[in-house]
Scaffold this motif. Structure first.
Motif, PDB file in Angstrom:
ATOM      1  N   VAL A  91     -21.767  10.904  20.080  1.00 38.89           N
ATOM      2  CA  VAL A  91     -20.933   9.770  20.478  1.00 38.89           C
ATOM      3  C   VAL A  91     -20.046  10.103  21.669  1.00 38.89           C
ATOM      4  CG1 VAL A  91     -19.084   8.234  19.734  1.00 38.89           C
ATOM      5  CG2 VAL A  91     -21.064   8.586  18.289  1.00 38.89           C
ATOM      6  N   PRO A  92     -19.275  11.194  21.635  1.00 41.77           N
ATOM      7  CA  PRO A  92     -18.452  11.475  22.821  1.00 41.77           C
ATOM      8  C   PRO A  92     -19.302  11.665  24.072  1.00 41.77           C
ATOM      9  CG  PRO A  92     -17.915  12.981  21.034  1.00 41.77           C
ATOM     10  CD  PRO A  92     -19.094  12.198  20.592  1.00 41.77           C
ATOM     11  N   VAL A  93     -20.367  12.446  23.938  1.00 40.18           N
ATOM     12  CA  VAL A  93     -21.192  12.725  25.115  1.00 40.18           C
ATOM     13  C   VAL A  93     -21.801  11.450  25.666  1.00 40.18           C
ATOM     14  CG1 VAL A  93     -23.313  13.844  25.889  1.00 40.18           C
ATOM     15  CG2 VAL A  93     -21.695  15.122  24.509  1.00 40.18           C
ATOM     16  N   SER A  94     -22.427  10.651  24.780  1.00 43.18           N
ATOM     17  CA  SER A  94     -23.165   9.519  25.331  1.00 43.18           C
ATOM     18  C   SER A  94     -22.252   8.378  25.755  1.00 43.18           C
ATOM     19  CB  SER A  94     -24.244   9.041  24.360  1.00 43.18           C
ATOM     20  OG  SER A  94     -23.752   9.015  23.060  1.00 43.18           O
ATOM     21  N   VAL A  95     -21.145   8.159  25.041  1.00 44.79           N
ATOM     22  CA  VAL A  95     -20.273   7.055  25.445  1.00 44.79           C
ATOM     23  C   VAL A  95     -19.567   7.401  26.758  1.00 44.79           C
ATOM     24  CG1 VAL A  95     -18.236   5.719  24.831  1.00 44.79           C
ATOM     25  CG2 VAL A  95     -19.981   6.158  23.127  1.00 44.79           C
ATOM     26  N   LEU A  96     -19.079   8.622  26.887  1.00 49.08           N
ATOM     27  CA  LEU A  96     -18.461   9.042  28.157  1.00 49.08           C
ATOM     28  C   LEU A  96     -19.474   8.960  29.297  1.00 49.08           C
ATOM     29  CD1 LEU A  96     -16.132  12.101  27.459  1.00 49.08           C
ATOM     30  CD2 LEU A  96     -15.530   9.863  28.358  1.00 49.08           C
ATOM     31  N   ALA A 239     -31.159  14.036  20.340  1.00 51.75           N
ATOM     32  CA  ALA A 239     -32.224  13.065  20.073  1.00 51.75           C
ATOM     33  C   ALA A 239     -31.693  11.639  20.044  1.00 51.75           C
ATOM     34  CB  ALA A 239     -32.931  13.398  18.761  1.00 51.75           C
ATOM     35  N   VAL A 240     -30.465  11.441  19.539  1.00 50.94           N
ATOM     36  CA  VAL A 240     -29.953  10.060  19.466  1.00 50.94           C
ATOM     37  C   VAL A 240     -29.134   9.689  20.700  1.00 50.94           C
ATOM     38  CG1 VAL A 240     -29.969  10.001  16.958  1.00 50.94           C
ATOM     39  CG2 VAL A 240     -27.883  10.631  18.132  1.00 50.94           C
ATOM     40  N   THR A 241     -28.804  10.668  21.539  1.00 54.83           N
ATOM     41  CA  THR A 241     -28.027  10.365  22.744  1.00 54.83           C
ATOM     42  C   THR A 241     -28.667   9.279  23.617  1.00 54.83           C
ATOM     43  OG1 THR A 241     -26.894  12.473  22.813  1.00 54.83           O
ATOM     44  CG2 THR A 241     -27.150  11.373  24.895  1.00 54.83           C
ATOM     45  N   PRO A 242     -29.979   9.348  23.896  1.00 64.76           N
ATOM     46  CA  PRO A 242     -30.553   8.292  24.727  1.00 64.76           C
ATOM     47  C   PRO A 242     -30.370   6.895  24.129  1.00 64.76           C
ATOM     48  CG  PRO A 242     -32.109  10.087  24.498  1.00 64.76           C
ATOM     49  CD  PRO A 242     -30.982  10.377  23.572  1.00 64.76           C
ATOM     50  N   VAL A 243     -30.481   6.793  22.798  1.00 65.39           N
ATOM     51  CA  VAL A 243     -30.304   5.487  22.144  1.00 65.39           C
ATOM     52  C   VAL A 243     -28.892   4.975  22.390  1.00 65.39           C
ATOM     53  CG1 VAL A 243     -30.306   4.297  19.926  1.00 65.39           C
ATOM     54  CG2 VAL A 243     -31.927   6.145  20.337  1.00 65.39           C
ATOM     55  N   ILE A 244     -27.901   5.810  22.048  1.00 66.88           N
ATOM     56  CA  ILE A 244     -26.512   5.368  22.183  1.00 66.88           C
ATOM     57  C   ILE A 244     -26.181   5.128  23.650  1.00 66.88           C
ATOM     58  CG2 ILE A 244     -24.122   5.945  21.645  1.00 66.88           C
ATOM     59  CD1 ILE A 244     -25.052   7.626  19.398  1.00 66.88           C
ATOM     60  N   PHE A 245     -26.651   6.030  24.504  1.00 65.20           N
ATOM     61  CA  PHE A 245     -26.348   5.910  25.930  1.00 65.20           C
ATOM     62  C   PHE A 245     -26.882   4.595  26.496  1.00 65.20           C
ATOM     63  CE2 PHE A 245     -27.722   6.372  30.311  1.00 65.20           C
ATOM     64  CZ  PHE A 245     -26.554   6.761  30.925  1.00 65.20           C
ATOM     65  N   THR A 246     -28.161   4.319  26.244  1.00 67.79           N
ATOM     66  CA  THR A 246     -28.787   3.146  26.853  1.00 67.79           C
ATOM     67  C   THR A 246     -28.084   1.860  26.429  1.00 67.79           C
ATOM     68  OG1 THR A 246     -30.857   4.340  26.679  1.00 67.79           O
ATOM     69  CG2 THR A 246     -31.005   2.030  27.239  1.00 67.79           C
ATOM     70  N   ILE A 247     -27.834   1.723  25.125  1.00 67.35           N
ATOM     71  CA  ILE A 247     -27.240   0.470  24.649  1.00 67.35           C
ATOM     72  C   ILE A 247     -25.794   0.360  25.111  1.00 67.35           C
ATOM     73  CG2 ILE A 247     -26.738  -0.886  22.602  1.00 67.35           C
ATOM     74  CD1 ILE A 247     -29.116   0.577  21.275  1.00 67.35           C
ATOM     75  N   ALA A 289     -24.298   0.324  19.388  1.00 70.73           N
ATOM     76  CA  ALA A 289     -25.038   1.503  19.845  1.00 70.73           C
ATOM     77  C   ALA A 289     -24.852   2.656  18.869  1.00 70.73           C
ATOM     78  CB  ALA A 289     -24.568   1.902  21.238  1.00 70.73           C
ATOM     79  N   VAL A 290     -23.605   2.854  18.435  1.00 66.30           N
ATOM     80  CA  VAL A 290     -23.330   3.955  17.505  1.00 66.30           C
ATOM     81  C   VAL A 290     -24.040   3.712  16.170  1.00 66.30           C
ATOM     82  CG1 VAL A 290     -21.518   5.127  16.216  1.00 66.30           C
ATOM     83  CG2 VAL A 290     -21.166   4.562  18.609  1.00 66.30           C
ATOM     84  N   LEU A 291     -24.028   2.449  15.721  1.00 67.57           N
ATOM     85  CA  LEU A 291     -24.710   2.125  14.464  1.00 67.57           C
ATOM     86  C   LEU A 291     -26.200   2.421  14.560  1.00 67.57           C
ATOM     87  CD1 LEU A 291     -23.006  -1.218  13.375  1.00 67.57           C
ATOM     88  CD2 LEU A 291     -22.951   0.967  12.185  1.00 67.57           C
TER      89      LEU A 291
ATOM     90  N   VAL B  20     -23.821  14.974  32.659  1.00 66.40           N
ATOM     91  CA  VAL B  20     -24.577  16.131  33.134  1.00 66.40           C
ATOM     92  C   VAL B  20     -24.893  17.080  31.975  1.00 66.40           C
ATOM     93  CG1 VAL B  20     -24.387  18.176  34.563  1.00 66.40           C
ATOM     94  CG2 VAL B  20     -23.726  15.974  35.474  1.00 66.40           C
ATOM     95  N   LEU B  21     -23.923  17.249  31.070  1.00 65.78           N
ATOM     96  CA  LEU B  21     -24.104  18.169  29.949  1.00 65.78           C
ATOM     97  C   LEU B  21     -25.302  17.786  29.087  1.00 65.78           C
ATOM     98  CD1 LEU B  21     -22.850  20.567  28.329  1.00 65.78           C
ATOM     99  CD2 LEU B  21     -21.735  18.837  26.930  1.00 65.78           C
ATOM    100  N   GLY B  22     -25.374  16.485  28.737  1.00 68.72           N
ATOM    101  CA  GLY B  22     -26.488  16.018  27.917  1.00 68.72           C
ATOM    102  C   GLY B  22     -27.821  16.341  28.559  1.00 68.72           C
ATOM    103  N   PHE B  23     -27.911  16.075  29.866  1.00 70.76           N
ATOM    104  CA  PHE B  23     -29.157  16.332  30.568  1.00 70.76           C
ATOM    105  C   PHE B  23     -29.491  17.807  30.628  1.00 70.76           C
ATOM    106  CE2 PHE B  23     -29.209  12.058  32.185  1.00 70.76           C
ATOM    107  CZ  PHE B  23     -30.558  11.820  32.082  1.00 70.76           C
TER     108      PHE B  23
END
Lengths: 376, 475
Positions: A91-96, A239-247, A289-291, B20-23
């Protein structure tokens, strides 16, 4: 051409049109039947368990008097633990990242980012699970200190690079012009990670007498399992970062331009606008997205199978493993005889997964619809 | 933008760091797979370690681990231990051993050290001693034996059947070990290899990895049956999923009238997309395998009962399960294509008196054909990378039979089959003694990753070309 043949031909054309229309509708019916039958088939196997006393269902004892040796509760706990650790990372990584991508990344960069995220989402979970369990888990086990230092060091180095860039003479801008910040960031993150690795190793040697395992046990009362919740959190988080990130990125980009303009014209800075105006405005979208990320993490199988250690212990410790519902189904269902207690209990586990992901997805969909209506 | 900096800009910069970290983390993990997976076929130099205590070890280093030590005076330092692979247990007690780096007195790469790849069992590391025919020494010494072996190599397949010929190896501690030529896959001397012979060795090993059957419980040999099984299953799945997916997408975009039914179909698609893959596997077991398969057995194969024919896991049930899993993928891709067809095209067709079907068939389908192809590629990529549901609907770690072969009825839908993703699980997830399987699983992981990523890249490229075409058409 006589009128009659023309009519007949017309009829044939209409008939074909009608037929294909019905066929397409049949496709729709089949779809509905499919999702219903997924529920029906699993319920069909599970219902004898549902009718029986609760202790059978949770696998405390079996209806035939034989203990199936299966406790569902630790598995539910394990599933939740894995998902929570994954979200703590993701969550922190993808939302930021989504905030940055939607508000501050140049358009050309964003166009290049999209396919990269898509490829990242396409990496099969068996690949992530394998590399996480076989390489990352042992690697982190021998670099535990680096693991703890990494967040501090990476953010520290990134900030330092920012300061250097800011105070550097103008000629530096030619080296890393605005719009290309991301490459410099990449160097900074790598440098931070490397520094954490070196310092962690040094610290461990200089400070600890007998290795971190003993120190963990003696000072903190913790045991460090190589395949633990932190590694699961990192890999499943990825694995879930792309999902949360995209939405989230979609939701953040959908915030009307007028909001930004209003905020900036009142004197707010770009970050203040992003944090106080854009983020709250897209809040429901991010929640959705988080859900969805949570529901993906619950159902994820191969990653937990490889990395969680599959031990049915119930504690929240980051350094112990767990056993998840999905992994149990994958491991034990091939050995379960048809219609015996273990078979039904495992179907019940799948039923729990199905119902919970279904419910979460519906809530997320409703939330997204509300958001769409608001800005439509 | 002066020299004064605000906290805000720093925070923006930090949020970029998260992106960048995620990537970098994903890229790093992939890099590890690529390095391990590609490095495996390169002939590794055999090192002779002479220890201070007089022991001699022949092998190659697989990793180097640091250990903390406390000296006699209490000072702490870091020592290193080497993980050395010493080859098959038939020659030395353990395949992998630890060596204290401080105990190594010297190391060199003896020219005459050879690797004997066995048909069954791992590699033997040693020195060539002699070539024997029925116990009689025909050649002795490295050069003579090597020449003898090279001479016989072209007819190795035929010689395999002759048990009499054997090659005698000497171990580092002077023991002799005879290897029957029947069990020799090939012999090579890595320390004498030039760059060119190494490349040839590499290409040859990679080639046989792709096209040879597995040996020794998937530890050695190739993955041909797994590649074949994956491909067969994916083709079978596409045959099922494509017509349904395309029809459903047509219904959603072209034929369906807005109303409760259309909404229900849409909800069904969304729900299907959200169901975890393992649940599809459970459904597949309960419905396809036990219900459909059991019924088929009762109707068509009652003679074989209680031995199930279709009533157990098999390639047909796996493909049907994955068809359900990838149905939403196809629908979404085709729907997106349909949404991109300019309305003017349809209106022009209708205005000319075409029916809906004629418009669809002659005007819309040719335009969305690339989208349908995109859907196919994406669903194939998804199916190739999904393992969990297959584990309970009929994939096996090893199968001697292919699902398609020359025996009647040629396509054996009921057979269990090997799958590349499951091969990774089987070789990579071993509670003990797994170390020897890891080179294999790294290579298979790399292969699967390469397949899935290139399929996805193809789909992305196709789609972006499509979008550009429309945007040009619209302008």
């Amino acid at each position: 051409m006589t009128d009659r043949t023309r009519h007949r031909r017309m009829d044939r054309r209409r008939l074909l049109d009608l037929l294909v229309g019905r066929l397409a509708a049949l496709g729709g019916v089949v779809l509905i039947l499919t999702i219903l039958s997924v529920f029906a088939v699993i319920l069909w196997v599970v219902y004898p368990l549902l009718l029986s006393p609760a202790e059978y269902r949770w696998g405390v004892s079996g209806p035939d008097g034989i203990d199936a040796g299966y406790r569902i509760l630790p598995l539910i706990f394990g599933t939740l633990k894995g998902a929570v650790y994954a979200l703590l990372f993701a969550v922190p990584v993808s939302v930021l990242a989504a905030l940055y991508a939607s508000q501050f990344l140049p358009r050309a960069m964003k166009e290049r980012l999209k396919p990269a995220v898509e490829i990242m989402a396409a990496v099969p979970s068996v690949v992530l699970g394998f590399i996480g369990g076989v390489w990352l888990a042992p690697y982190l086990a021998s670099h535990v200190f680096a693991l703890f230092l990494a967040p501090v060091f990476i953010s520290g180095v990134v900030t330092a690079v920012f300061l250097i860039r800011h105070h550097a003479p103008v000629s530096f801008r030619a080296f890393n012009p605005p719009g290309r910040e991301i490459w410099l960031l990449m160097v900074a993150v790598l440098a931070g990670g490397w520094l954490a690795l070196e310092c962690g190793t040094w610290l461990e040697t200089a400070w600890l007498r007998a290795g971190y395992e003993t120190w963990f046990e003696e000072s903190l009362g913790l045991t460090y399992a190589q395949r633990n919740a932190i590694v699961v959190g990192m890999v499943m988080g990825l694995a879930v970062t792309p999902v949360i990130f995209t939405i989230s990125e979609d939701a953040l980009s959908a915030v009307p331009r007028s909001f930004l303009e209003g905020s900036m014209s009142l004197g707010a800075t770009r970050w203040q606008t992003a944090l106080r105006i854009v983020l709250p405005a897209a809040g429901t979208g991010i929640l959705a997205a988080v859900l969805l990320g949570f529901s993906r993490a619950i159902g994820e199988t191969m990653i937990v199978l490889f990395i969680s250690g599959n031990v049915p212990v119930m504690d929240w410790s980051a350094f112990s493993g767990f056993r998840a519902l999905s992994a149990s189904v994958a491991l034990d269902l091939p050995n379960a005889a048809r219609d015996d207690t273990l078979y039904r209990v495992l179907f019940f586990a799948a039923f729990l997964l199905l119902v919970s992901t279904f419910a979460i997805n519906i809530v997320a969909e409703l939330v997204r619809r509300r958001l769409r209506r608001r800005y439509a | 933008m002066g020299s004064k900096w605000s906290k805000d800009d720093a925070l923006i910069w930090l949020s970029g760091g998260a992106l960048v970290l995620g990537f970098l983390m994903v890229a790093g993990l992939i890099l590890v797979i690529v390095v391990h997976g590609l490095g495996r076929f390169w002939p590794q130099e055999l090192t002779r370690y002479v220890m201070h205590d007089g022991r001699v070890v022949l092998g190659h280093e697989t990793s180097r681990a640091s250990v903390r030590t406390t000296g006699s005076t209490g000072e702490r330092s870091r020592a290193y231990r080497l993980r050395v692979r010493t080859g098959d247990r038939r020659l030395y007690p353990q395949e992998y051993i630890w060596l204290e780096e401080s105990g190594v007195a010297g190391r060199d790469a003896p020219r005459e050290a050879v690797v004997v790849e066995q048909v069954r069992g791992g590699d033997l590391f040693g020195y060539l001693d002699s070539f024997e025919d029925d116990g009689v020494v025909v050649a002795r010494g490295y050069d003579a034996v090597w020449a003898h072996y090279r001479e016989r190599y072209p007819e190795l397949e035929r010689l395999r059947r002759q048990q009499a010929l054997s090659i005698v190896l000497t171990s580092t501690d002077g023991r002799r070990h005879a290897v029957s030529l029947a069990s020799v896959q090939r012999i090579y001397a890595p320390n004498t290899m030039t760059a060119w012979t190494s490349v040839r060795h590499y290409v040859g090993s990679a080639w046989s990895y792709l096209w040879a059957p597995p040996r020794d419980e998937n530890r050695l040999g190739g993955v041909y049956p797994a590649i074949f099984g994956t491909a067969a299953m994916v083709i079978l799945m596409s045959v099922v999923v494509m017509p349904f997916g395309v029809l459903a997408a047509f219904y959603l975009r072209e034929y369906g009238r807005p109303g409760p039914f259309l909404n229900a179909v849409r909800i069904a698609v969304n729900s299907l997309a959200g169901v975890p893959s393992i649940v599809f596997g459970v459904f597949g077991l309960g419905f396809f395998v036990y219900f459909l398969g059991g019924t088929l057995d009762r109707l068509f194969f009652p003679a074989d009962l209680p031995e199930p024919t279709f009533g157990r896991g098999g390639i047909l049930w796996c493909s049907l399960t994955l068809a359900l899993l990838t149905l939403p993928v196809v629908i979404v891709a085709v729907e997106e294509g349909l949404a991109g067809v300019p309305r003017e095209l349809r209106e022009a067709s209708h205005a000319l008196g075409a029916t809906r079907f004629e418009t669809l068939w002659r005007v819309v389908v040719p335009v969305v054909l690339p989208s349908i192809l995109t859907g196919l590629i994406l669903s194939v990529a998804r199916a190739a990378g999904t393992v969990a549901p297959l584990m309970i609907t009929g994939v096996v770690a090893f199968s001697a039979e292919l699902p398609v072969d020359g025996a009647w009825p040629f396509v054996h839908l009921e057979r269990e089959f090997m799958h590349l993703g499951f091969h990774i699980f089987d070789t990579g997830f071993r509670p003990d003694g797994g170390e020897a399987f890891l080179p294999m699983s790294y290579t298979s992981t790399l292969l699967l990753l390469a397949i899935v990523v290139s399929l996805n890249a193809a789909a992305i490229g196709l789609r972006s070309r499509l979008r550009r075409r429309y945007s040009v058409a619209a302008a």
